[in-house]
Design a protein around this motif. Structure first.
Motif, PDB file in Angstrom:
ATOM      1  N   LYS A 143       0.824  -1.227   0.000  1.00  0.00           N
ATOM      2  CA  LYS A 143       0.000   0.000   0.000  1.00  0.00           C
ATOM      3  C   LYS A 143       0.856   1.275   0.000  1.00  0.00           C
ATOM      4  CE  LYS A 143      -3.993  -2.181   0.481  1.00  0.00           C
ATOM      5  NZ  LYS A 143      -5.049  -2.157  -0.562  1.00  0.00           N
ATOM      6  N   PRO A 144       1.685   1.505  -1.013  1.00  0.00           N
ATOM      7  CA  PRO A 144       2.535   2.704  -1.026  1.00  0.00           C
ATOM      8  C   PRO A 144       1.711   3.984  -1.094  1.00  0.00           C
ATOM      9  CG  PRO A 144       2.608   1.609  -3.159  1.00  0.00           C
ATOM     10  CD  PRO A 144       1.869   0.682  -2.240  1.00  0.00           C
ATOM     11  N   ASP A 145       2.180   5.018  -0.394  1.00  0.00           N
ATOM     12  CA  ASP A 145       1.526   6.326  -0.438  1.00  0.00           C
ATOM     13  C   ASP A 145       1.974   7.122  -1.657  1.00  0.00           C
ATOM     14  OD1 ASP A 145       0.189   6.118   2.186  1.00  0.00           O
ATOM     15  OD2 ASP A 145       2.232   6.132   2.964  1.00  0.00           O
ATOM     16  N   ILE A 146       3.271   7.015  -1.996  1.00  0.00           N
ATOM     17  CA  ILE A 146       3.841   7.774  -3.119  1.00  0.00           C
ATOM     18  C   ILE A 146       4.646   6.803  -3.988  1.00  0.00           C
ATOM     19  CG2 ILE A 146       5.364   9.673  -3.790  1.00  0.00           C
ATOM     20  CD1 ILE A 146       4.841  10.937  -1.064  1.00  0.00           C
ATOM     21  N   VAL A 147       4.511   6.959  -5.303  1.00  0.00           N
ATOM     22  CA  VAL A 147       5.239   6.118  -6.251  1.00  0.00           C
ATOM     23  C   VAL A 147       6.066   7.008  -7.171  1.00  0.00           C
ATOM     24  CG1 VAL A 147       5.082   4.420  -8.107  1.00  0.00           C
ATOM     25  CG2 VAL A 147       3.463   4.336  -6.201  1.00  0.00           C
ATOM     26  N   TYR A 148       7.347   6.681  -7.308  1.00  0.00           N
ATOM     27  CA  TYR A 148       8.196   7.330  -8.308  1.00  0.00           C
ATOM     28  C   TYR A 148       8.495   6.282  -9.379  1.00  0.00           C
ATOM     29  CZ  TYR A 148       8.733  11.064  -4.910  1.00  0.00           C
ATOM     30  OH  TYR A 148       8.480  12.089  -4.032  1.00  0.00           O
ATOM     31  N   HIS A 149       7.928   6.507 -10.556  1.00  0.00           N
ATOM     32  CA  HIS A 149       7.997   5.503 -11.623  1.00  0.00           C
ATOM     33  C   HIS A 149       9.169   5.825 -12.554  1.00  0.00           C
ATOM     34  CE1 HIS A 149       6.832   2.461 -14.403  1.00  0.00           C
ATOM     35  NE2 HIS A 149       6.407   3.292 -15.335  1.00  0.00           N
ATOM     36  N   ALA A 150      10.315   5.191 -12.280  1.00  0.00           N
ATOM     37  CA  ALA A 150      11.524   5.430 -13.071  1.00  0.00           C
ATOM     38  C   ALA A 150      11.855   4.259 -13.987  1.00  0.00           C
ATOM     39  CB  ALA A 150      12.708   5.709 -12.139  1.00  0.00           C
ATOM     40  N   ALA A 151      11.116   3.163 -13.873  1.00  0.00           N
ATOM     41  CA  ALA A 151      11.407   1.988 -14.694  1.00  0.00           C
ATOM     42  C   ALA A 151      11.045   2.265 -16.150  1.00  0.00           C
ATOM     43  CB  ALA A 151      10.616   0.792 -14.174  1.00  0.00           C
ATOM     44  N   ALA A 152      12.009   2.077 -17.042  1.00  0.00           N
ATOM     45  CA  ALA A 152      11.764   2.314 -18.471  1.00  0.00           C
ATOM     46  C   ALA A 152      12.968   1.878 -19.283  1.00  0.00           C
ATOM     47  CB  ALA A 152      11.470   3.789 -18.735  1.00  0.00           C
ATOM     48  N   HIS A 153      12.703   1.578 -20.570  1.00  0.00           N
ATOM     49  CA  HIS A 153      13.786   1.441 -21.538  1.00  0.00           C
ATOM     50  C   HIS A 153      14.081   2.841 -22.073  1.00  0.00           C
ATOM     51  CE1 HIS A 153      13.931  -2.788 -21.325  1.00  0.00           C
ATOM     52  NE2 HIS A 153      12.887  -3.077 -22.086  1.00  0.00           N
ATOM     53  N   LYS A 154      15.370   3.248 -22.057  1.00  0.00           N
ATOM     54  CA  LYS A 154      15.699   4.638 -22.387  1.00  0.00           C
ATOM     55  C   LYS A 154      16.685   4.787 -23.540  1.00  0.00           C
ATOM     56  CE  LYS A 154      15.114   6.021 -17.525  1.00  0.00           C
ATOM     57  NZ  LYS A 154      15.035   4.693 -16.910  1.00  0.00           N
ATOM     58  N   HIS A 155      17.303   3.710 -23.996  1.00  0.00           N
ATOM     59  CA  HIS A 155      18.362   3.814 -24.997  1.00  0.00           C
ATOM     60  C   HIS A 155      17.749   3.936 -26.392  1.00  0.00           C
ATOM     61  CE1 HIS A 155      22.125   3.057 -27.098  1.00  0.00           C
ATOM     62  NE2 HIS A 155      22.739   3.261 -25.950  1.00  0.00           N
ATOM     63  N   VAL A 156      17.938   5.090 -27.037  1.00  0.00           N
ATOM     64  CA  VAL A 156      17.258   5.406 -28.293  1.00  0.00           C
ATOM     65  C   VAL A 156      17.582   4.412 -29.414  1.00  0.00           C
ATOM     66  CG1 VAL A 156      17.055   7.126 -30.142  1.00  0.00           C
ATOM     67  CG2 VAL A 156      16.951   7.841 -27.745  1.00  0.00           C
ATOM     68  N   PRO A 157      18.851   4.204 -29.784  1.00  0.00           N
ATOM     69  CA  PRO A 157      19.130   3.300 -30.909  1.00  0.00           C
ATOM     70  C   PRO A 157      18.659   1.865 -30.664  1.00  0.00           C
ATOM     71  CG  PRO A 157      21.044   4.666 -30.433  1.00  0.00           C
ATOM     72  CD  PRO A 157      20.089   4.844 -29.310  1.00  0.00           C
TER      73      PRO A 157
END
Length: 680
Positions: A368-382
């Motif tokens: 039951k988190p109160d705050i979520v920081y969503h940093a999960a992602a694929h980021k490498h352009v090529p």
């Protein structure tokens, strides 16, 4: 049983030599005393005095050696001889002198007073001389070595004649290590020119740096101007890097305030010091109140941004910090670091993917988190250009599933980590991040209005308990934070350039005119945390990152800071734009405006209105296409993100015109509007 042979130590051999020397010295001293008493002529010495001296020699030798041994004159480390050893030799001389007078007078012959005085003086000189001569030889050898090193040590130029400069100068002068010698000082205040600090001349301002580097043969420059503005420091460092000298700088003014201004606190000049932008300042008190006693979830917590988020959150007394990461090595590293630094922290480290509905739902349901920081992602352009379906699955669908779980569990706020590549994207990664922003804006609208019927059950989404969302009656706030390239992050150009320089080059740059906005990892995280304090729901927060930086200039500066000359020692090669890459990045779309916040460097992009119901249907189609690995995925994305276009081959002239327009647009001032949330 065979006895072990006893080893004779080196100091014992030295003690034996001293012992034999003292047998000779103590008797020679009083013989010389007689000689001095009678005008340095043996023939004038009365036979009775000479006989008394000869008869008393054996007795006096034993007495002297016993006293010397008792006062530990054969067990001292004479290479470190000092005041204590001097006192003990003096005491031994006085005691033996008194016993010499008493013994020879009582049993043999009354001698002249001068005999005893001269004898004690000569004995003292002989015994102390041999002992302290060892230390003298070592000191002299050390002095000569220092003189030789002094000829080879670094010549230092100090920039800054203020309090910090004075502290650094004195620290250099009194340090025990051979760090070098300050030859001259540079300061922009004309009132200080021609004057001295501790005998070191202040030779001029920044325009005199190059001249004095050559004049004094400078090898190292110390920059001690912590209170200077970023632009001023950038200009000075740009001059310094042209000298080819080693550069070190004092990190910040806080060290001047705390008095922690010492040579060891100076750091190597980094590329970010040359960006010429003031570091973003945030109100940590507001952040502290937002995070204290809250359960906080960070997805992608092992990455560059995610791990720094965890570090800063851990220092603000959260009730519980949950680190969610798919790559176990990164998760382990940050877990061990946080446990060392914050042993009292309630830390939970979980392995899993935001693409896994069951896993992400279970995490939200259990913690039951109160705050979520969503940093999960694929980021490498090529890489994403070659695997576009993976970009959609991980970025878009992963964001939707995380946001859905947050909405269902009654989470207070979710903050999405976005990028300036989402503005007019020319690559699938940027387009996917724009879709993530649209997901967040849609979720915020649905949360505020209660239109849960618009939420689709995506491909591979295991269940869709709409009724549970309706019952919890919690209006989750969804916001996004958009920033540029992060210096030193995984996949950024700086680590690549450093590796290439270490290997002797070449340094590869895609295009001589390519530009990017840059910020440091702590700045990026500060912006993310600050966004949580300003959030009302539906906003896209944007950092004023100053002027864009040419990657070519960045590469050349890094080569110079490494002590090499670009295109001479280290070659620069232009490899051409990579798939999906454009010459410049934008922070805002043309349709977006800017609102100010209490922090003048943080702005809010006005949300672009779109049909949420239609968008959710499109997301459903997009999910099915990505999970079936459709070859039309880019085409489908372009139908949803109307500003997405695959990069076209254009002339440098056209691209330069675009860059010029971008720079001109930066000069327009933002309209001062109070912070407002929601989607228009």
């Amino acid at each position: 049983m065979q006895k072990r042979k006893r080893r004779v130590e080196h100091w014992q051999v030295i003690s034996l030599y001293l012992f034999l020397y003292d047998v000779f010295a103590v008797n020679l001293a009083y013989l010389l005393a007689l000689w001095f008493r009678f005008d340095c002529r043996f023939t004038l010495i009365p036979q009775s005095y000479l006989n008394a001296w000869i008869q008393f020699i054996p007795i006096y030798t034993v007495i002297s050696l016993v006293i010397f041994t008792g006062l530990k004159l054969y067990r001292s480390l004479w290479r470190f001889a000092g005041y204590s050893e001097l006192l003990r030799v003096t005491a031994a001389t006085i005691m033996t002198g008194f016993l010499h007078w008493l013994g020879i007078t009582t049993f043999f012959q009354s001698m002249p007073i001068s005999y005893f005085l001269f004898g004690m003086i000569i004995q003292f000189c002989l015994t102390i001389g041999i002992r302290f001569s060892y230390r003298f030889v070592l000191l002299e050898r050390s002095r000569r070595e220092k003189l030789m090193k002094k000829k080879q040590e670094k010549n230092i130029l100090l920039i800054g004649a203020g309090d910090a400069g004075r502290m650094i100068l004195r620290d250099v002068q009194r340090t025990e290590f051979d760090v070098g010698r300050v030859q001259c000082i540079i300061d922009d205040n004309p009132n200080k020119w021609g004057r001295f600090i501790d005998g070191i001349p202040i030779v001029g301002g920044r325009e005199d740096i190059l001249v004095n580097v050559e004049k004094y043969g400078i090898q190292q420059i110390l920059v001690a101007i912590p209170s200077a503005k970023a632009e001023q420091k950038r200009d000075i460092l740009n001059i310094c890097k042209e000298t080819g000298c080693e550069l070190k700088t004092l990190p910040g003014i806080y060290q001047l305030v705390t008095g922690d201004v010492i040579l060891t606190k100076m750091k190597e000049v980094a590329v970010e010091d040359l960006l010429g932008r003031e570091p973003i300042q945030v109100n940590m008190d507001d952040i502290f109140q937002q995070l204290k006693d809250k359960t906080i979830l960070v997805t992608g917590g092992g990455g560059s941004i995610g791990s720094e988020l965890c570090r800063q959150i851990a220092g603000h007394e959260p009730k519980q910090l949950i680190l969610f990461e798919i790559y176990e090595n990164n998760a382990y590293d940050i877990e061990q670091e946080l446990k060392r630094k914050y042993p009292e922290l309630n830390l939970i480290v979980l392995i899993g993917s935001v693409r896994d509905s069951r896993r992400i739902d279970d995490v939200f349901e259990h913690y039951k988190p109160d705050i979520v920081y969503h940093a999960a992602a694929h980021k490498h352009v090529p890489l994403m250009e070659g695997s576009p379906n993976e970009a959609i699955k991980n970025n878009v669908i992963g964001t939707y599933k995380t946001a859905y779980a947050a909405l269902k569990s009654g989470c207070q706020r979710l903050v999405l980590i976005s990028t300036d590549k989402a503005v007019n994207p020319t690559n699938i990664m940027g387009a996917s991040k724009r879709l993530c922003e649209m997901v967040i804006q849609s979720m915020n609208q649905i949360s505020q209005t209660g239109q849960f019927n618009l939420l689709p059950q995506l491909w591979s989404h295991t269940w869709n308990p709409i009724e549970e969302i309706k019952e919890n009656n919690v209006k989750t706030e969804f916001v996004a934070v958009r920033f540029g390239n992060v210096l030193g992050s995984n996949g950024s150009v700086i680590p690549l350039f450093k590796k290439q320089i270490a290997e002797g080059g070449p340094v590869t740059v895609t295009h001589p005119d390519i530009i990017r906005y840059f910020m440091t990892i702590p700045e990026a995280v500060s912006l993310v945390l600050q966004a949580g304090t300003y959030a009302k729901g539906g906003e896209i927060f944007v950092l004023d990152m100053g002027d864009p930086v040419k990657i070519d200039t960045l590469a050349r500066n890094l080569i110079k800071l490494s002590g090499y000359k670009p295109d001479v020692d280290i070659q620069i090669e232009y490899t051409g734009l990579r798939p999906g890459e454009k010459l410049y990045e934008e922070k805002l779309m043309a349709e977006e405006g800017l609102k100010t916040t209490p922090n003048k460097l943080i702005h809010i992009a006005k949300p672009i209105p779109f049909d949420i119901a239609q968008f959710m249907k499109q997301v459903e189609i997009l999910a099915e296409a990505s999970y079936t690995n459709s070859t039309r995925i880019k085409e489908i994305v372009s139908e949803i993100v109307l500003t997405y276009r695959e990069p076209e081959k254009v002339t440098d002239k056209i691209e330069k015109q675009k860059i010029q327009k971008l720079r001109e647009s930066k000069e327009r001032k933002a309209e001062p509007i109070s912070v407002a949330g929601g989607v228009n």
